[in-house]
Motif scaffolding. Structure first.
Motif, PDB file in Angstrom:
ATOM      1  N   VAL A  85     -23.020 -22.057 -10.298  1.00  0.00           N
ATOM      2  CA  VAL A  85     -24.479 -22.029 -10.218  1.00  0.00           C
ATOM      3  C   VAL A  85     -24.593 -22.045  -8.581  1.00  0.00           C
ATOM      4  CG1 VAL A  85     -24.321 -24.475  -9.863  1.00  0.00           C
ATOM      5  CG2 VAL A  85     -26.565 -23.642 -10.353  1.00  0.00           C
ATOM      6  N   ARG A 141     -25.885 -22.531  -4.819  1.00  0.00           N
ATOM      7  CA  ARG A 141     -26.514 -23.720  -4.094  1.00  0.00           C
ATOM      8  C   ARG A 141     -26.606 -23.109  -2.502  1.00  0.00           C
ATOM      9  NH1 ARG A 141     -28.319 -26.118  -7.985  1.00  0.00           N
ATOM     10  NH2 ARG A 141     -27.046 -27.311  -9.215  1.00  0.00           N
ATOM     11  N   GLY A 142     -27.920 -23.308  -1.951  1.00  0.00           N
ATOM     12  CA  GLY A 142     -28.201 -22.835  -0.720  1.00  0.00           C
ATOM     13  C   GLY A 142     -28.785 -21.582  -0.581  1.00  0.00           C
ATOM     14  N   SER A 186     -28.421 -18.847   1.786  1.00  0.00           N
ATOM     15  CA  SER A 186     -27.943 -17.531   2.423  1.00  0.00           C
ATOM     16  C   SER A 186     -28.040 -16.403   1.772  1.00  0.00           C
ATOM     17  CB  SER A 186     -26.649 -18.035   3.344  1.00  0.00           C
ATOM     18  OG  SER A 186     -25.608 -17.961   2.284  1.00  0.00           O
ATOM     19  N   ASN A 192     -16.451 -23.373  -3.359  1.00  0.00           N
ATOM     20  CA  ASN A 192     -16.519 -22.173  -3.399  1.00  0.00           C
ATOM     21  C   ASN A 192     -17.910 -21.656  -2.741  1.00  0.00           C
ATOM     22  OD1 ASN A 192     -14.610 -22.376  -5.596  1.00  0.00           O
ATOM     23  ND2 ASN A 192     -16.110 -23.500  -6.966  1.00  0.00           N
ATOM     24  N   TYR A 193     -17.872 -20.500  -2.294  1.00  0.00           N
ATOM     25  CA  TYR A 193     -18.752 -19.985  -1.667  1.00  0.00           C
ATOM     26  C   TYR A 193     -19.096 -18.702  -2.091  1.00  0.00           C
ATOM     27  CZ  TYR A 193     -17.614 -23.216   2.132  1.00  0.00           C
ATOM     28  OH  TYR A 193     -17.762 -24.271   3.052  1.00  0.00           O
ATOM     29  N   ILE A 194     -20.273 -18.169  -2.090  1.00  0.00           N
ATOM     30  CA  ILE A 194     -20.924 -16.770  -2.627  1.00  0.00           C
ATOM     31  C   ILE A 194     -21.700 -16.180  -1.284  1.00  0.00           C
ATOM     32  CG2 ILE A 194     -23.026 -17.740  -3.074  1.00  0.00           C
ATOM     33  CD1 ILE A 194     -23.496 -15.692  -5.489  1.00  0.00           C
ATOM     34  N   LYS A 195     -20.916 -15.071  -1.049  1.00  0.00           N
ATOM     35  CA  LYS A 195     -21.299 -14.197  -0.165  1.00  0.00           C
ATOM     36  C   LYS A 195     -21.083 -12.641  -0.188  1.00  0.00           C
ATOM     37  CE  LYS A 195     -21.681 -17.688   2.812  1.00  0.00           C
ATOM     38  NZ  LYS A 195     -23.116 -17.787   3.431  1.00  0.00           N
ATOM     39  N   MET A 204     -27.634 -20.329 -23.625  1.00  0.00           N
ATOM     40  CA  MET A 204     -27.096 -20.887 -22.400  1.00  0.00           C
ATOM     41  C   MET A 204     -27.250 -22.092 -21.993  1.00  0.00           C
ATOM     42  SD  MET A 204     -25.755 -19.271 -19.901  1.00  0.00           S
ATOM     43  CE  MET A 204     -25.775 -17.738 -20.561  1.00  0.00           C
ATOM     44  N   PHE A 242     -24.195 -24.016 -23.363  1.00  0.00           N
ATOM     45  CA  PHE A 242     -23.227 -23.794 -22.043  1.00  0.00           C
ATOM     46  C   PHE A 242     -23.335 -24.849 -21.082  1.00  0.00           C
ATOM     47  CE2 PHE A 242     -22.372 -19.835 -24.562  1.00  0.00           C
ATOM     48  CZ  PHE A 242     -20.879 -19.875 -24.641  1.00  0.00           C
ATOM     49  N   LYS A 243     -24.403 -24.721 -20.443  1.00  0.00           N
ATOM     50  CA  LYS A 243     -24.725 -25.618 -19.231  1.00  0.00           C
ATOM     51  C   LYS A 243     -24.608 -27.001 -19.680  1.00  0.00           C
ATOM     52  CE  LYS A 243     -28.115 -22.587 -17.338  1.00  0.00           C
ATOM     53  NZ  LYS A 243     -29.726 -22.209 -17.269  1.00  0.00           N
ATOM     54  N   ILE A 245     -20.778 -26.512 -14.877  1.00  0.00           N
ATOM     55  CA  ILE A 245     -20.720 -25.213 -14.096  1.00  0.00           C
ATOM     56  C   ILE A 245     -20.367 -25.542 -12.488  1.00  0.00           C
ATOM     57  CG2 ILE A 245     -21.731 -22.996 -13.605  1.00  0.00           C
ATOM     58  CD1 ILE A 245     -23.212 -23.377 -16.210  1.00  0.00           C
ATOM     59  N   PRO A 246     -19.177 -25.033 -12.038  1.00  0.00           N
ATOM     60  CA  PRO A 246     -18.886 -25.249 -10.567  1.00  0.00           C
ATOM     61  C   PRO A 246     -20.228 -24.670  -9.561  1.00  0.00           C
ATOM     62  CG  PRO A 246     -17.525 -23.687 -11.357  1.00  0.00           C
ATOM     63  CD  PRO A 246     -18.152 -24.093 -12.584  1.00  0.00           C
ATOM     64  N   GLU A 247     -20.275 -25.166  -8.453  1.00  0.00           N
ATOM     65  CA  GLU A 247     -21.022 -24.713  -7.372  1.00  0.00           C
ATOM     66  C   GLU A 247     -20.495 -23.545  -6.683  1.00  0.00           C
ATOM     67  OE1 GLU A 247     -22.433 -28.006  -5.296  1.00  0.00           O
ATOM     68  OE2 GLU A 247     -23.817 -28.491  -7.021  1.00  0.00           O
ATOM     69  N   ALA A 248     -21.379 -22.663  -6.379  1.00  0.00           N
ATOM     70  CA  ALA A 248     -20.785 -21.652  -5.167  1.00  0.00           C
ATOM     71  C   ALA A 248     -21.974 -21.739  -4.087  1.00  0.00           C
ATOM     72  CB  ALA A 248     -20.858 -20.082  -5.757  1.00  0.00           C
ATOM     73  N   LEU A 249     -21.369 -22.220  -3.125  1.00  0.00           N
ATOM     74  CA  LEU A 249     -22.202 -22.654  -1.885  1.00  0.00           C
ATOM     75  C   LEU A 249     -22.851 -21.255  -1.165  1.00  0.00           C
ATOM     76  CD1 LEU A 249     -20.310 -25.424  -0.416  1.00  0.00           C
ATOM     77  CD2 LEU A 249     -22.300 -25.448  -2.011  1.00  0.00           C
ATOM     78  N   ALA A 250     -24.107 -21.075  -1.048  1.00  0.00           N
ATOM     79  CA  ALA A 250     -24.426 -19.830  -0.259  1.00  0.00           C
ATOM     80  C   ALA A 250     -24.975 -20.351   1.054  1.00  0.00           C
ATOM     81  CB  ALA A 250     -25.834 -19.260  -1.061  1.00  0.00           C
ATOM     82  N   HIS A 251     -24.563 -21.403   1.720  1.00  0.00           N
ATOM     83  CA  HIS A 251     -24.830 -21.656   2.962  1.00  0.00           C
ATOM     84  C   HIS A 251     -23.598 -21.785   4.045  1.00  0.00           C
ATOM     85  CE1 HIS A 251     -23.490 -25.927   2.836  1.00  0.00           C
ATOM     86  NE2 HIS A 251     -23.603 -25.865   1.753  1.00  0.00           N
ATOM     87  N   CYS A 252     -24.117 -21.734   5.334  1.00  0.00           N
ATOM     88  CA  CYS A 252     -22.684 -21.549   6.154  1.00  0.00           C
ATOM     89  C   CYS A 252     -22.233 -22.821   6.511  1.00  0.00           C
ATOM     90  CB  CYS A 252     -23.322 -20.945   7.583  1.00  0.00           C
ATOM     91  SG  CYS A 252     -22.166 -20.246   8.441  1.00  0.00           S
ATOM     92  N   ASP A 253     -21.593 -23.435   5.310  1.00  0.00           N
ATOM     93  CA  ASP A 253     -21.180 -24.800   5.472  1.00  0.00           C
ATOM     94  C   ASP A 253     -19.600 -24.746   6.301  1.00  0.00           C
ATOM     95  OD1 ASP A 253     -20.819 -27.382   5.630  1.00  0.00           O
ATOM     96  OD2 ASP A 253     -19.827 -27.462   3.627  1.00  0.00           O
TER      97      ASP A 253
END
Lengths: 90, 161
Positions: A10, A12-13, A15, A48-51, B1, B4-5, B10-18
């Motif tokens: 899922v 998060r964020g 970017s 985990n990161y998505i890019k 779905m 399943f959730k 479900i693991p997180e995928a970070l979409a920020h510049c951490d």
């Protein structure tokens, strides 16, 4: 080679806006190589990161977020840290 | 779905510049604070007696832009506060916490209110934070992003050790 061919995450964020918004679910295919333009999930410091892949080099992959306001060019990660390529968004 | 959730976490995928990229700036903060002032000015210039449909439309657009940019101010201030400023900066600027906290409060108050005085105070507070940032900011010594294509072997060696 990863144990499972697919994984689910899922997002998060912000970017990866507009393609991938917070709360989006993605499925990755893990038994494949990645190329420039692919969106990948990778592991770094136990997170985990998505890019998106910008450049590839033997052993390294340079990744960055799509939304440049939120994400700076974060540089390369090792290929071995890449979990998989995003193949499905829902 | 949904099944399943609920069954699987479900693991997180970070979409920020951490990842500590070390890239920080205050232009976004200052432009956003100035935008808040401008939106208040425009809102005050819209006639409140018998406003036309266009006036109402403009007013709502200004409210939205003001809200968005005050929120950007908050986010930028929190990023600088939490990620950029370090304990040695607190020693250098003993009032850093207070100034950043006041700026964040003003950003929030500007969302609640339409007040040119508060909007100007927000800009002043943001400038104070930006001034502290400018005094301690150290430019990155090398541009890693461009190095891959310039000298891939050296770059790879440096990263992989």
């Amino acid at each position: 080679m990863k144990l499972f061919p697919v994984s689910m995450f899922v997002v998060r964020g912000k970017s990866m806006i507009p393609d991938y918004k917070p709360g989006d679910y993605v499925i990755t295919f893990n038994w494949t190589d990645v190329r420039a333009g692919d969106v990948v999930i990778f592991k770094l410091n136990e997170k985990n990161y998505i890019k998106r892949v910008r450049k590839t080099l033997k052993g390294l992959v340079e990744v960055a977020g799509d939304n440049e306001k939120e994400s700076s060019k974060i540089g390369p990660v090792k290929r071995s840290d890449i979990i998989g390529r995003v193949v499905l968004l829902y | 779905m949904k099944f399943f959730k609920e069954i699987f976490k479900i693991p997180e995928a970070l979409a920020h510049c951490d990842i500590p990229c070390g890239i920080y700036e205050t232009n976004t903060l200052l432009v956003s604070a100035q935008t808040v002032i401008r939106m208040v000015e425009v809102m005050e210039s819209i006639p409140m007696d018998k406003p036309s449909l266009k006036d109402r439309n403009n007013f709502i657009r200004c409210v939205r832009v003001k809200e968005d940019h005050a929120q950007i101010c908050e986010e930028q201030l929190v990023t600088l506060w939490a990620d950029f400023f370090k304990p040695e900066h607190i020693a250098q600027f003993p009032d850093l916490h207070d100034k950043v906290w006041r700026a964040i409060k003003l950003a929030s108050e500007n969302k609640l209110d339409v007040n040119i005085q508060k909007a100007k105070e927000l800009l002043v507070a943001c400038r104070e934070v930006a001034a502290m940032f400018d005094q301690v900011k150290v430019e990155p010594k090398e541009d890693l992003s461009g190095s891959v294509s310039d000298n891939p072997d050296a770059f790879k060696k440096k990263l992989l050790g």
